[in-house]
Write a protein that holds these residues in place. Structure first.
Motif, PDB file in Angstrom:
ATOM      1  N   ALA A   1       0.818  -1.206   0.000  1.00 30.48           N
ATOM      2  CA  ALA A   1       0.000   0.000   0.000  1.00 30.48           C
ATOM      3  C   ALA A   1       0.857   1.262   0.000  1.00 30.48           C
ATOM      4  O   ALA A   1       0.590   2.204  -0.755  1.00 30.48           O
ATOM      5  CB  ALA A   1      -0.935  -0.003   1.206  1.00 30.48           C
ATOM      6  N   LEU A   2       1.880   1.290   0.835  1.00 33.62           N
ATOM      7  CA  LEU A   2       2.713   2.487   0.927  1.00 33.62           C
ATOM      8  C   LEU A   2       3.486   2.733  -0.365  1.00 33.62           C
ATOM      9  O   LEU A   2       3.696   3.883  -0.766  1.00 33.62           O
ATOM     10  CB  LEU A   2       3.660   2.381   2.122  1.00 33.62           C
TER      11      LEU A   2
ATOM     12  N   VAL B   1       2.191  11.685   0.287  1.00 33.79           N
ATOM     13  CA  VAL B   1       1.259  12.367   1.186  1.00 33.79           C
ATOM     14  C   VAL B   1       1.710  13.815   1.344  1.00 33.79           C
ATOM     15  O   VAL B   1       2.888  14.088   1.601  1.00 33.79           O
ATOM     16  CB  VAL B   1       1.219  11.672   2.563  1.00 33.79           C
ATOM     17  N   MET B   2       0.797  14.729   1.175  1.00 35.16           N
ATOM     18  CA  MET B   2       1.110  16.165   1.241  1.00 35.16           C
ATOM     19  C   MET B   2       2.260  16.526   0.295  1.00 35.16           C
ATOM     20  O   MET B   2       3.102  17.362   0.598  1.00 35.16           O
ATOM     21  CB  MET B   2       1.447  16.591   2.681  1.00 35.16           C
ATOM     22  N   GLY B   3       2.320  15.802  -0.831  1.00 35.75           N
ATOM     23  CA  GLY B   3       3.360  16.071  -1.809  1.00 35.75           C
ATOM     24  C   GLY B   3       4.732  15.549  -1.421  1.00 35.75           C
ATOM     25  O   GLY B   3       5.727  15.836  -2.097  1.00 35.75           O
ATOM     26  N   ARG B   4       4.798  14.742  -0.381  1.00 32.71           N
ATOM     27  CA  ARG B   4       6.062  14.187   0.105  1.00 32.71           C
ATOM     28  C   ARG B   4       6.003  12.664   0.079  1.00 32.71           C
ATOM     29  O   ARG B   4       4.944  12.072   0.245  1.00 32.71           O
ATOM     30  CB  ARG B   4       6.355  14.690   1.526  1.00 32.71           C
ATOM     31  N   GLN B   5       7.139  12.040  -0.117  1.00 31.89           N
ATOM     32  CA  GLN B   5       7.211  10.578  -0.108  1.00 31.89           C
ATOM     33  C   GLN B   5       7.176  10.059   1.331  1.00 31.89           C
ATOM     34  O   GLN B   5       7.661  10.704   2.260  1.00 31.89           O
ATOM     35  CB  GLN B   5       8.500  10.108  -0.787  1.00 31.89           C
TER      36      GLN B   5
ATOM     37  N   MET C   1      -3.959   5.324   7.483  1.00 30.11           N
ATOM     38  CA  MET C   1      -2.989   6.212   8.134  1.00 30.11           C
ATOM     39  C   MET C   1      -2.536   7.310   7.178  1.00 30.11           C
ATOM     40  O   MET C   1      -2.430   8.486   7.564  1.00 30.11           O
ATOM     41  CB  MET C   1      -1.788   5.413   8.627  1.00 30.11           C
ATOM     42  N   ALA C   2      -2.258   6.951   5.928  1.00 27.49           N
ATOM     43  CA  ALA C   2      -1.827   7.949   4.953  1.00 27.49           C
ATOM     44  C   ALA C   2      -2.920   8.992   4.737  1.00 27.49           C
ATOM     45  O   ALA C   2      -2.640  10.196   4.655  1.00 27.49           O
ATOM     46  CB  ALA C   2      -1.468   7.274   3.637  1.00 27.49           C
TER      47      ALA C   2
ATOM     48  N   GLU D   1      -2.757  13.053   5.445  1.00 32.89           N
ATOM     49  CA  GLU D   1      -3.148  13.991   4.383  1.00 32.89           C
ATOM     50  C   GLU D   1      -4.251  14.933   4.872  1.00 32.89           C
ATOM     51  O   GLU D   1      -4.205  16.159   4.647  1.00 32.89           O
ATOM     52  CB  GLU D   1      -3.617  13.215   3.157  1.00 32.89           C
ATOM     53  N   LYS D   2      -5.239  14.357   5.549  1.00 35.27           N
ATOM     54  CA  LYS D   2      -6.361  15.159   6.047  1.00 35.27           C
ATOM     55  C   LYS D   2      -5.894  16.134   7.120  1.00 35.27           C
ATOM     56  O   LYS D   2      -6.359  17.285   7.175  1.00 35.27           O
ATOM     57  CB  LYS D   2      -7.449  14.242   6.609  1.00 35.27           C
TER      58      LYS D   2
END
Length: 398
Positions: free
Chosen positions: A76-77, A86-90, A337-338, A342-343
């Motif tokens: 998944a990751l 996530v948030m534009g970051r790996q 979790m991801a 992000e949220k």
């Protein structure tokens, strides 16, 4: 794509080593896998990556569960990173082998904390989960266990959540299923007195059986190391129950099922999610013994939902085998979790915890939200064995 292939190959090599039972490094908390191949610690510290820790028993007696869960999480990751992170970051994920031992698990968690993780996926089995949760609660570390079923885990702190349903819930569901769906009047239970998992399910089944006016004709315990259940089963057969509940893991269950049939028991045999893998543990000439067997599970491979079909195909392509429920729960947990990070729009612990509490996720194991305790509200897939295959019998929604 080149980076994704590199990540997948690295993860596959590590997991293959664990599956073959190779001796771990002398430091038991050394990384077993990482999603940050080629990135330096200075880069991570500068905020270019988001660090997530993963705890799982990749070696030892319960490694089959840890490897499957870790497989689902890393798959998944890697997908999330390939889609932009996530948030534009790996996501930089660090998987540590805790060997199924609570003390090793706490040491591994402390190692992850020192490396600057912002969230934890794990642990896998209940006792290490409890031990880690006690430390993570003091740190207010966002913690999501995919598979820890002991009821107390999520009571330790408001930072702790789980994707699987609890032991008491499974026992309650299966007693209800026996009464309402199978029409049972008399039931029996045999359980491992050395297993918190087995005892938890047995006690909740017993309590719900009383609520459903089922007559409990036998309630028998055996030791963890036992492999011959003949004496107990002869006693149970003489009591003539309509359904026999065996809440244990698939290795012992595969033996108990065949021994029950050999002892002359022809009724329904029931269990919990620890049964996932029973058919693979049974000799081909014994598979018919599992007919009329039912267990509560998080999903079934016969589900035709698109998310399940895609998950099955991609997992088998990566790992060369069908995913069990532990893999599916790990996969869903990583996405949950991801999505929470992000949220939250931040790596602040409380912001992530608040976002987790507001989760609404449609995954492989169903539609998932969390109650006030951090426990999931989701449907249960009742799986049945038919001629060597596991099929969906019904879904029960709380």
């Amino acid at each position: 794509m080149k980076k994704l292939l590199t990540l997948l190959m690295a993860a596959a090599m590590v997991l293959a080593t664990a599956a073959c039972g190779s001796a771990p490094a002398s430091d038991s908390s050394s990384p077993a896998a990482s999603g940050s191949q080629g990135e330096s610690s200075s880069q991570a510290a500068s905020g270019d990556t988001i660090k997530i820790g993963v705890l799982a028993p990749l070696t030892g007696e319960v490694s089959v569960y840890g490897i499957a869960t870790s497989n689902g999480i890393t798959m998944a990751l890697d997908e999330i990173n390939a889609a932009g992170g996530v948030m534009g970051r790996q996501i930089e994920y660090i998987v540590l082998d805790e060997r199924g031992d609570p003390s090793e698990a706490v040491n591994a968690y402390n190692n992850l904390y020192d490396q600057g993780i912002v969230a934890l996926l794990g642990d896998v089995t209940s006792k290490p989960c409890v031990a880690v949760a006690e430390v993570a609660a003091a740190d207010n570390m966002p913690m999501l266990t995919a598979t820890g079923t002991a009821a107390e885990i999520t009571t330790i702190g408001s930072n702790v959540f789980r994707t699987c349903f609890m032991d008491p819930f499974q026992g309650k569901v299966m007693a209800t299923f026996a009464a309402d769906e199978l029409g049972a009047k008399k039931v029996a239970v045999m359980y491992d007195s050395g297993s918190d998992y087995s005892m938890g399910l047995a006690e909740s089944f017993k309590a719900q059986a009383a609520e459903k006016n089922l007559e409990l004709v036998a309630y028998e315990a055996y030791a963890t190391a036992d492999t011959d259940f003949t004496t107990i089963l002869n006693k149970i057969v003489s009591a003539a129950p309509d359904a026999l509940f065996i809440p244990d893991y698939y290795g012992d269950v595969s033996l108990a099922i065949s021994q029950a049939r050999a002892a002359g028991y022809t009724g329904a045999i029931l269990g919990g999610d620890g049964w996932d893998g029973v058919l693979g543990a049974m000799p081909q000439d014994k598979l018919a013994d599992a007919n009329n067997g039912y267990f509560s599970n998080h999903y079934t491979t016969s589900d035709t939902a698109e998310v399940v079909v895609n998950f099955l195909a991609n997992y088998k392509s990566l790992f060369g085998e069908d995913p069990n429920a532990f893999a599916a729960l790990g996969y869903d947990s990583a996405y949950i979790m991801a999505a929470a990070i992000e949220k939250a729009g931040s790596t602040d612990s409380q912001a992530i915890i608040d976002a987790l509490a507001a989760t609404e996720h449609d995954g492989v194991t169903g539609h998932i939200t969390f109650d006030a305790n951090g426990d999931p509200i989701k449907s249960v897939a009742i799986t049945k064995f038919v001629d060597g295959k596991a099929e969906l019998a019904t879904k029960i929604t709380p």
